[in-house]
Design a protein around this motif. Structure first.
Motif, PDB file in Angstrom:
ATOM      1  N   PHE A 322       0.828  -1.197   0.000  1.00 38.19           N
ATOM      2  CA  PHE A 322       0.000   0.000   0.000  1.00 38.19           C
ATOM      3  C   PHE A 322       0.868   1.255   0.000  1.00 38.19           C
ATOM      4  O   PHE A 322       2.057   1.212   0.290  1.00 38.19           O
ATOM      5  CB  PHE A 322      -0.896   0.032   1.241  1.00 38.19           C
ATOM      6  CG  PHE A 322      -1.736  -1.189   1.436  1.00 38.19           C
ATOM      7  CD1 PHE A 322      -2.202  -1.931   0.355  1.00 38.19           C
ATOM      8  CD2 PHE A 322      -2.079  -1.616   2.711  1.00 38.19           C
ATOM      9  CE1 PHE A 322      -2.980  -3.051   0.534  1.00 38.19           C
ATOM     10  CE2 PHE A 322      -2.857  -2.741   2.906  1.00 38.19           C
ATOM     11  CZ  PHE A 322      -3.306  -3.461   1.819  1.00 38.19           C
ATOM     12  N   ILE A 323       0.233   2.371  -0.306  1.00 38.02           N
ATOM     13  CA  ILE A 323       0.832   3.687  -0.088  1.00 38.02           C
ATOM     14  C   ILE A 323       0.052   4.339   1.049  1.00 38.02           C
ATOM     15  O   ILE A 323      -1.144   4.593   0.945  1.00 38.02           O
ATOM     16  CB  ILE A 323       0.751   4.581  -1.342  1.00 38.02           C
ATOM     17  CG1 ILE A 323       1.487   3.919  -2.515  1.00 38.02           C
ATOM     18  CG2 ILE A 323       1.320   5.960  -1.041  1.00 38.02           C
ATOM     19  CD1 ILE A 323       2.953   3.698  -2.297  1.00 38.02           C
ATOM     20  N   VAL A 324       0.725   4.584   2.153  1.00 37.59           N
ATOM     21  CA  VAL A 324       0.155   5.290   3.306  1.00 37.59           C
ATOM     22  C   VAL A 324       1.253   6.227   3.776  1.00 37.59           C
ATOM     23  O   VAL A 324       2.196   5.809   4.437  1.00 37.59           O
ATOM     24  CB  VAL A 324      -0.265   4.325   4.431  1.00 37.59           C
ATOM     25  CG1 VAL A 324      -0.892   5.098   5.586  1.00 37.59           C
ATOM     26  CG2 VAL A 324      -1.234   3.272   3.918  1.00 37.59           C
ATOM     27  N   ASP A 325       1.153   7.498   3.415  1.00 35.10           N
ATOM     28  CA  ASP A 325       2.292   8.387   3.623  1.00 35.10           C
ATOM     29  C   ASP A 325       1.835   9.817   3.825  1.00 35.10           C
ATOM     30  O   ASP A 325       0.714  10.187   3.444  1.00 35.10           O
ATOM     31  CB  ASP A 325       3.226   8.310   2.417  1.00 35.10           C
ATOM     32  CG  ASP A 325       4.651   8.711   2.738  1.00 35.10           C
ATOM     33  OD1 ASP A 325       4.918   9.102   3.896  1.00 35.10           O
ATOM     34  OD2 ASP A 325       5.498   8.640   1.837  1.00 35.10           O
ATOM     35  N   ILE A 330       0.039  16.848   3.559  1.00 31.68           N
ATOM     36  CA  ILE A 330      -0.855  16.014   2.761  1.00 31.68           C
ATOM     37  C   ILE A 330      -0.588  14.544   3.067  1.00 31.68           C
ATOM     38  O   ILE A 330       0.558  14.081   2.989  1.00 31.68           O
ATOM     39  CB  ILE A 330      -0.684  16.287   1.259  1.00 31.68           C
ATOM     40  CG1 ILE A 330      -1.102  17.725   0.936  1.00 31.68           C
ATOM     41  CG2 ILE A 330      -1.505  15.294   0.431  1.00 31.68           C
ATOM     42  CD1 ILE A 330      -0.966  18.103  -0.510  1.00 31.68           C
ATOM     43  N   VAL A 331      -1.634  13.831   3.417  1.00 31.14           N
ATOM     44  CA  VAL A 331      -1.564  12.389   3.640  1.00 31.14           C
ATOM     45  C   VAL A 331      -2.176  11.693   2.431  1.00 31.14           C
ATOM     46  O   VAL A 331      -3.284  12.032   1.998  1.00 31.14           O
ATOM     47  CB  VAL A 331      -2.314  11.985   4.923  1.00 31.14           C
ATOM     48  CG1 VAL A 331      -2.413  10.463   5.040  1.00 31.14           C
ATOM     49  CG2 VAL A 331      -1.626  12.567   6.151  1.00 31.14           C
ATOM     50  N   LEU A 332      -1.461  10.736   1.885  1.00 32.89           N
ATOM     51  CA  LEU A 332      -1.942   9.959   0.745  1.00 32.89           C
ATOM     52  C   LEU A 332      -2.245   8.535   1.195  1.00 32.89           C
ATOM     53  O   LEU A 332      -1.414   7.882   1.835  1.00 32.89           O
ATOM     54  CB  LEU A 332      -0.892   9.922  -0.368  1.00 32.89           C
ATOM     55  CG  LEU A 332      -0.620  11.241  -1.096  1.00 32.89           C
ATOM     56  CD1 LEU A 332       0.553  11.075  -2.044  1.00 32.89           C
ATOM     57  CD2 LEU A 332      -1.845  11.694  -1.858  1.00 32.89           C
ATOM     58  N   ALA A 351      -3.867   6.879   9.069  1.00 28.26           N
ATOM     59  CA  ALA A 351      -4.074   8.260   8.625  1.00 28.26           C
ATOM     60  C   ALA A 351      -4.066   9.216   9.804  1.00 28.26           C
ATOM     61  O   ALA A 351      -3.440  10.294   9.758  1.00 28.26           O
ATOM     62  CB  ALA A 351      -5.388   8.371   7.851  1.00 28.26           C
ATOM     63  N   ALA A 352      -4.751   8.828  10.874  1.00 29.51           N
ATOM     64  CA  ALA A 352      -4.797   9.678  12.064  1.00 29.51           C
ATOM     65  C   ALA A 352      -3.417   9.823  12.687  1.00 29.51           C
ATOM     66  O   ALA A 352      -3.045  10.907  13.175  1.00 29.51           O
ATOM     67  CB  ALA A 352      -5.788   9.106  13.073  1.00 29.51           C
ATOM     68  N   GLU A 353      -2.636   8.759  12.683  1.00 29.31           N
ATOM     69  CA  GLU A 353      -1.268   8.833  13.205  1.00 29.31           C
ATOM     70  C   GLU A 353      -0.429   9.819  12.396  1.00 29.31           C
ATOM     71  O   GLU A 353       0.301  10.639  12.955  1.00 29.31           O
ATOM     72  CB  GLU A 353      -0.616   7.449  13.168  1.00 29.31           C
ATOM     73  CG  GLU A 353      -1.028   6.531  14.301  1.00 29.31           C
ATOM     74  CD  GLU A 353      -0.557   7.062  15.648  1.00 29.31           C
ATOM     75  OE1 GLU A 353       0.629   7.403  15.789  1.00 29.31           O
ATOM     76  OE2 GLU A 353      -1.404   7.160  16.557  1.00 29.31           O
ATOM     77  N   LEU A 354      -0.525   9.747  11.075  1.00 31.06           N
ATOM     78  CA  LEU A 354       0.265  10.637  10.233  1.00 31.06           C
ATOM     79  C   LEU A 354      -0.155  12.092  10.413  1.00 31.06           C
ATOM     80  O   LEU A 354       0.698  12.989  10.468  1.00 31.06           O
ATOM     81  CB  LEU A 354       0.133  10.217   8.768  1.00 31.06           C
ATOM     82  CG  LEU A 354       0.825   8.904   8.395  1.00 31.06           C
ATOM     83  CD1 LEU A 354       0.475   8.512   6.961  1.00 31.06           C
ATOM     84  CD2 LEU A 354       2.342   9.022   8.550  1.00 31.06           C
ATOM     85  N   ARG A 363       7.517   0.528   4.954  1.00 29.52           N
ATOM     86  CA  ARG A 363       7.357  -0.006   3.604  1.00 29.52           C
ATOM     87  C   ARG A 363       6.157   0.601   2.890  1.00 29.52           C
ATOM     88  O   ARG A 363       5.998   0.429   1.678  1.00 29.52           O
ATOM     89  CB  ARG A 363       7.272  -1.530   3.627  1.00 29.52           C
ATOM     90  CG  ARG A 363       6.064  -2.095   4.326  1.00 29.52           C
ATOM     91  CD  ARG A 363       6.221  -3.607   4.536  1.00 29.52           C
ATOM     92  NE  ARG A 363       5.979  -4.378   3.330  1.00 29.52           N
ATOM     93  CZ  ARG A 363       6.063  -5.714   3.290  1.00 29.52           C
ATOM     94  NH1 ARG A 363       6.406  -6.394   4.377  1.00 29.52           N
ATOM     95  NH2 ARG A 363       5.821  -6.359   2.167  1.00 29.52           N
ATOM     96  N   PHE A 364       5.282   1.304   3.610  1.00 36.56           N
ATOM     97  CA  PHE A 364       4.153   1.993   2.997  1.00 36.56           C
ATOM     98  C   PHE A 364       4.478   3.439   2.615  1.00 36.56           C
ATOM     99  O   PHE A 364       3.637   4.118   2.028  1.00 36.56           O
ATOM    100  CB  PHE A 364       2.949   2.009   3.942  1.00 36.56           C
ATOM    101  CG  PHE A 364       2.322   0.661   4.193  1.00 36.56           C
ATOM    102  CD1 PHE A 364       2.542  -0.405   3.334  1.00 36.56           C
ATOM    103  CD2 PHE A 364       1.506   0.467   5.282  1.00 36.56           C
ATOM    104  CE1 PHE A 364       1.966  -1.644   3.566  1.00 36.56           C
ATOM    105  CE2 PHE A 364       0.914  -0.770   5.527  1.00 36.56           C
ATOM    106  CZ  PHE A 364       1.148  -1.826   4.667  1.00 36.56           C
ATOM    107  N   ARG A 365       5.673   3.917   2.964  1.00 33.51           N
ATOM    108  CA  ARG A 365       5.967   5.345   2.817  1.00 33.51           C
ATOM    109  C   ARG A 365       6.825   5.620   1.591  1.00 33.51           C
ATOM    110  O   ARG A 365       8.029   5.319   1.549  1.00 33.51           O
ATOM    111  CB  ARG A 365       6.633   5.881   4.078  1.00 33.51           C
ATOM    112  CG  ARG A 365       5.791   5.676   5.332  1.00 33.51           C
ATOM    113  CD  ARG A 365       6.169   6.617   6.444  1.00 33.51           C
ATOM    114  NE  ARG A 365       5.853   7.996   6.114  1.00 33.51           N
ATOM    115  CZ  ARG A 365       5.848   8.983   7.010  1.00 33.51           C
ATOM    116  NH1 ARG A 365       6.140   8.741   8.286  1.00 33.51           N
ATOM    117  NH2 ARG A 365       5.566  10.218   6.642  1.00 33.51           N
TER     118      ARG A 365
END
Length: 372
Positions: A322-325, A330-332, A351-354, A363-365
């Motif tokens: 996944f992409i979670v960054d 901006i969070v994607l 998302a809330a953590e970011l 590995r998601f970033r």
């Protein structure tokens, strides 16, 4: 309290809105049409919830996500995952390897011979079979609605028919523009645009180093078919069957299939398109024929004539991670590649953590690549 705009109200966007509002943020959700609409990846009543992965990393994430699903269902007051169990088999699915990983993770499972499995289910099993009793079927549409209801309960606002065309930097953080000319100001923005992300990425005020390092997203239009059970009220599990010739998954179709058939699809058997904007919602006759022939060969308890069919979108990364960054404000979110639905509550937590300045699995970033 941070003012957040969430772009997209599919499973990822709805989960982010829920978790952000739950933490006390001022959340506005902008959905291009309506939540869980048929043009995206979160519509309908049938997505697989399973624990079986060859990678322990993902198994552990499913265990974490399961706790979020339990919390959501308790808050919502109704079942969103129907327990069915799951079987995994095929010469490249490696059920023995899956069993080893599940044993290490402490997840309940059973490894059966093909003969033992045939005595339980009327499948033409061709290898040993992994049985996961804790698997089931997610009602994606109702899950989106449940998460948005929780988001609203905690103060979020959800706007429908708001097509976001640009996210620009502003003195207060960001200015989100829509096709109808509306402007929404935010300190941070969460983008969960699914198959529309390739079109939107260049309009998000992202640093060029980040966009240059961003993985190439491949959007595909996939096809699924509902085959009737020969006998009513059969207790069918979900299944994943991978051979050198074809890779197929199936699950009880639920409301989508009038509760009388199994949803069956070839994994990544569809055509590649540039983005969700090219989603034609037309089934490929060659794919239909291929899946019918598969059902004839492997599923004698199904009538090999689909009574309904549909299209859906996969948004694939090169390695299916996944992409979670987050980059700047901006969070994607792109929990994609055809296996993201089961992780929705956990993606919301990420998302809330970011947004709060925390971290998520590296590995998601994509930003980690940009900073090398």
């Amino acid at each position: 309290m941070t003012r957040i705009v969430v772009v997209g109200a599919g499973l990822a966007g709805a989960a982010a809105a829920w978790r952000l509002a739950q933490r006390g943020h001022d959340v506005t959700v902008l959905e291009r049409t309506v939540p869980a609409n048929e043009h995206g990846s979160s519509h309908g009543s049938a997505r697989i919830f399973r624990y079986a992965y060859q990678d322990r990393f993902y198994v552990d994430l499913v265990v974490d996500a399961a706790r979020g699903w339990t919390e959501l269902m308790q808050a919502h007051g109704s079942e969103l995952i129907t327990p069915t169990g799951a079987v995994d088999y095929g010469d490249i699915r490696n059920p023995e390897g899956l069993a080893t990983v599940l044993a290490e993770a402490g997840v309940e499972h059973e490894l059966l011979t093909a003969g033992e499995a045939r005595r339980r289910w009327d499948f033409a099993f061709d290898t040993d079979v992994l049985w996961q009793p804790g698997a089931g079927v997610i009602d994606a549409e109702q899950s989106v609605r449940a998460m948005l209801a929780q988001a609203r309960h905690h103060g979020a606002t959800v706007w429908e028919n708001r097509l976001v065309t640009q996210v620009a930097k502003a003195a207060s953080g960001y200015r989100v523009l829509t096709a109808s000319g509306e402007v929404f100001d935010a300190e941070q923005v969460v983008v969960a645009a699914g198959g529309w992300l390739p079109d939107l990425l260049s309009d998000l005020a992202l640093p060029s180093a980040f966009t240059n390092a961003f993985p190439a997203l491949e959007v595909s239009q996939e096809y699924a078919y509902h085959f009737p059970y020969r006998e009513p009220m059969l207790a069918w599990p979900t299944f994943i069957h991978k051979t050198k010739e074809i890779q197929v998954y199936g699950l009880p179709g639920g409301r989508d299939a009038e509760n009388r058939g199994q949803k069956v699809a070839e994994y990544n058997g569809g055509k590649r398109i540039s983005s969700a904007a090219q989603h034609e919602q037309i089934v490929d006759p060659a794919n239909r024929k291929r899946v019918i022939e598969y059902v004839k060969r492997y599923h004698p308890a199904l009538v090999p004539e689909p009574y309904a069919e549909t299209t859906c979108l996969f948004t694939n990364t090169p390695n299916e991670d996944f992409i979670v960054d987050r980059i700047e404000g901006i969070v994607l979110l792109s929990p994609c590649s055809g296996h993201g639905a089961k992780f929705a509550p956990l993606i919301g937590e990420f998302a809330a953590e970011l947004v709060g300045g925390g971290n998520v699995p590296s590995r998601f970033r994509a930003s980690a690549r940009a900073n090398r």
